[in-house]
Design a protein around this motif. Structure first.
Motif, PDB file in Angstrom:
ATOM      1  N   GLN A  55       0.734  -1.386  -0.036  1.00  0.00           N
ATOM      2  CA  GLN A  55      -0.138   0.015  -0.033  1.00  0.00           C
ATOM      3  C   GLN A  55       0.922   1.395   0.001  1.00  0.00           C
ATOM      4  O   GLN A  55       0.546   2.199  -0.662  1.00  0.00           O
ATOM      5  CB  GLN A  55      -0.970  -0.014   1.083  1.00  0.00           C
ATOM      6  N   TRP A  58       1.773   1.794  -3.267  1.00  0.00           N
ATOM      7  CA  TRP A  58       0.631   2.648  -4.045  1.00  0.00           C
ATOM      8  C   TRP A  58       0.472   4.187  -3.761  1.00  0.00           C
ATOM      9  O   TRP A  58       0.183   4.973  -4.541  1.00  0.00           O
ATOM     10  CB  TRP A  58      -0.652   1.799  -3.747  1.00  0.00           C
ATOM     11  N   TRP A  59       0.538   4.295  -2.346  1.00  0.00           N
ATOM     12  CA  TRP A  59       0.302   5.828  -1.809  1.00  0.00           C
ATOM     13  C   TRP A  59       1.275   6.566  -2.556  1.00  0.00           C
ATOM     14  O   TRP A  59       0.932   7.665  -2.903  1.00  0.00           O
ATOM     15  CB  TRP A  59       0.429   5.928  -0.348  1.00  0.00           C
ATOM     16  N   LEU A  61       3.072   6.317  -5.549  1.00  0.00           N
ATOM     17  CA  LEU A  61       3.134   6.278  -6.732  1.00  0.00           C
ATOM     18  C   LEU A  61       1.754   7.343  -7.173  1.00  0.00           C
ATOM     19  O   LEU A  61       1.815   8.212  -7.896  1.00  0.00           O
ATOM     20  CB  LEU A  61       2.730   5.144  -7.671  1.00  0.00           C
ATOM     21  N   ASN A  62       0.741   6.888  -6.555  1.00  0.00           N
ATOM     22  CA  ASN A  62      -0.495   8.125  -6.619  1.00  0.00           C
ATOM     23  C   ASN A  62      -0.102   9.484  -6.424  1.00  0.00           C
ATOM     24  O   ASN A  62      -0.633  10.277  -6.849  1.00  0.00           O
ATOM     25  CB  ASN A  62      -1.480   7.557  -5.805  1.00  0.00           C
ATOM     26  N   HIS A  63       0.454   9.694  -5.109  1.00  0.00           N
ATOM     27  CA  HIS A  63       0.548  11.042  -4.774  1.00  0.00           C
ATOM     28  C   HIS A  63       1.742  11.606  -5.751  1.00  0.00           C
ATOM     29  O   HIS A  63       1.610  13.057  -6.411  1.00  0.00           O
ATOM     30  CB  HIS A  63       1.179  11.172  -3.327  1.00  0.00           C
ATOM     31  N   ALA A  65       2.321  11.221  -8.885  1.00  0.00           N
ATOM     32  CA  ALA A  65       1.673  11.154 -10.027  1.00  0.00           C
ATOM     33  C   ALA A  65       0.644  12.046 -10.258  1.00  0.00           C
ATOM     34  O   ALA A  65       0.661  12.827 -11.151  1.00  0.00           O
ATOM     35  CB  ALA A  65       1.051   9.783 -10.715  1.00  0.00           C
ATOM     36  N   GLY A  66       0.294  12.474  -9.204  1.00  0.00           N
ATOM     37  CA  GLY A  66      -0.763  13.919  -8.916  1.00  0.00           C
ATOM     38  C   GLY A  66       0.024  15.327  -9.103  1.00  0.00           C
ATOM     39  O   GLY A  66      -0.658  16.110  -9.264  1.00  0.00           O
ATOM     40  N   GLU A 119       4.762   5.113 -14.019  1.00  0.00           N
ATOM     41  CA  GLU A 119       3.132   5.575 -14.447  1.00  0.00           C
ATOM     42  C   GLU A 119       2.616   4.066 -14.953  1.00  0.00           C
ATOM     43  O   GLU A 119       1.396   3.981 -14.771  1.00  0.00           O
ATOM     44  CB  GLU A 119       3.193   6.601 -15.434  1.00  0.00           C
ATOM     45  N   ARG A 122       1.646   2.294 -11.945  1.00  0.00           N
ATOM     46  CA  ARG A 122       0.842   2.899 -11.253  1.00  0.00           C
ATOM     47  C   ARG A 122      -0.774   2.359 -11.934  1.00  0.00           C
ATOM     48  O   ARG A 122      -1.473   2.229 -11.115  1.00  0.00           O
ATOM     49  CB  ARG A 122       0.842   4.308 -11.151  1.00  0.00           C
ATOM     50  N   ARG A 126      -3.743   0.563 -10.188  1.00  0.00           N
ATOM     51  CA  ARG A 126      -5.005   1.299 -10.102  1.00  0.00           C
ATOM     52  C   ARG A 126      -6.118   0.491 -10.556  1.00  0.00           C
ATOM     53  O   ARG A 126      -7.047   0.214  -9.902  1.00  0.00           O
ATOM     54  CB  ARG A 126      -4.874   2.512 -10.976  1.00  0.00           C
ATOM     55  N   ASN A 129      -6.668  -2.133  -8.004  1.00  0.00           N
ATOM     56  CA  ASN A 129      -7.383  -1.692  -7.008  1.00  0.00           C
ATOM     57  C   ASN A 129      -8.973  -1.373  -7.238  1.00  0.00           C
ATOM     58  O   ASN A 129      -9.795  -1.389  -6.661  1.00  0.00           O
ATOM     59  CB  ASN A 129      -6.674  -0.285  -6.325  1.00  0.00           C
TER      60      ASN A 129
END
Length: 167
Positions: A55, A58-59, A61-63, A65-66, A119, A122, A126, A129
């Motif tokens: 996790q 994931w957190w 990668l997501n942050h 990427a954002g 990416e 990710r 995604r 998930n």
């Protein structure tokens, strides 16, 4: 909350019994919300493990990427600590993503950015998930889901927590 009970049982959806309003109103919200949380986290962790991710990966990668080029290790660790229930070594997670070639850190500023491989990873995570979320939402009316979230937010706020949505 309306729970639609399917006529046939599939591997994803189980038939559940119907109870009276009084029986449901007497249920312990703490147990049901904790059990839901445990099961969601376990399912997400299982799906991420297929990609050799946790996790915290994931957190991250997501942050990143954002907001590419925004977070340093320190600023991202400060933000992710709110989600941490395992005493995560975030530097180890960042080192792993850099070693995989999924993330880079800019010289000088040390801000993090995902690579094309990062990416792509990710996006695969995604999708995994999203399948867990789709499974969990099966048979749940979207309006009931929104009501549930608002009820839980209110309960959190009533008990002294932050009922606002996380960043």
């Amino acid at each position: 909350m309306t729970i639609q009970t399917p006529q046939t049982q599939t591997p994803q959806t189980q038939t559940i019994k119907t109870y009276s309003h009084e029986e449901l109103a007497a249920q312990p919200i703490g147990w049901w919300s904790s059990e839901t949380g445990r099961r969601m986290v376990a399912a997400l962790r299982e799906r991420l493990a297929a990609e050799d991710l946790t996790q915290p990966h994931w957190w991250t990668l997501n942050h990143v990427a954002g907001k590419p080029g925004t977070f340093t290790r320190a600023t991202l660790s400060a933000r992710l600590t709110a989600y941490d229930d395992q005493g995560i070594d975030f530097d180890g997670v960042y080192d792993d993503l850099v070693a995989r070639g999924w993330m880079t850190e800019a010289a000088g500023t040390r801000t993090m950015t995902l690579t094309e491989a990062g990416e792509a990873g990710r996006l695969r995570a995604r999708e995994r998930n999203l399948r867990v979320h789709e499974q969990a939402h099966e048979g749940v009316d979207p309006a009931d889901f929104v009501t549930t979230i608002n009820v839980l937010r209110r309960m959190v706020a009533n008990l002294g927590g932050d009922g606002d949505l996380p960043d």
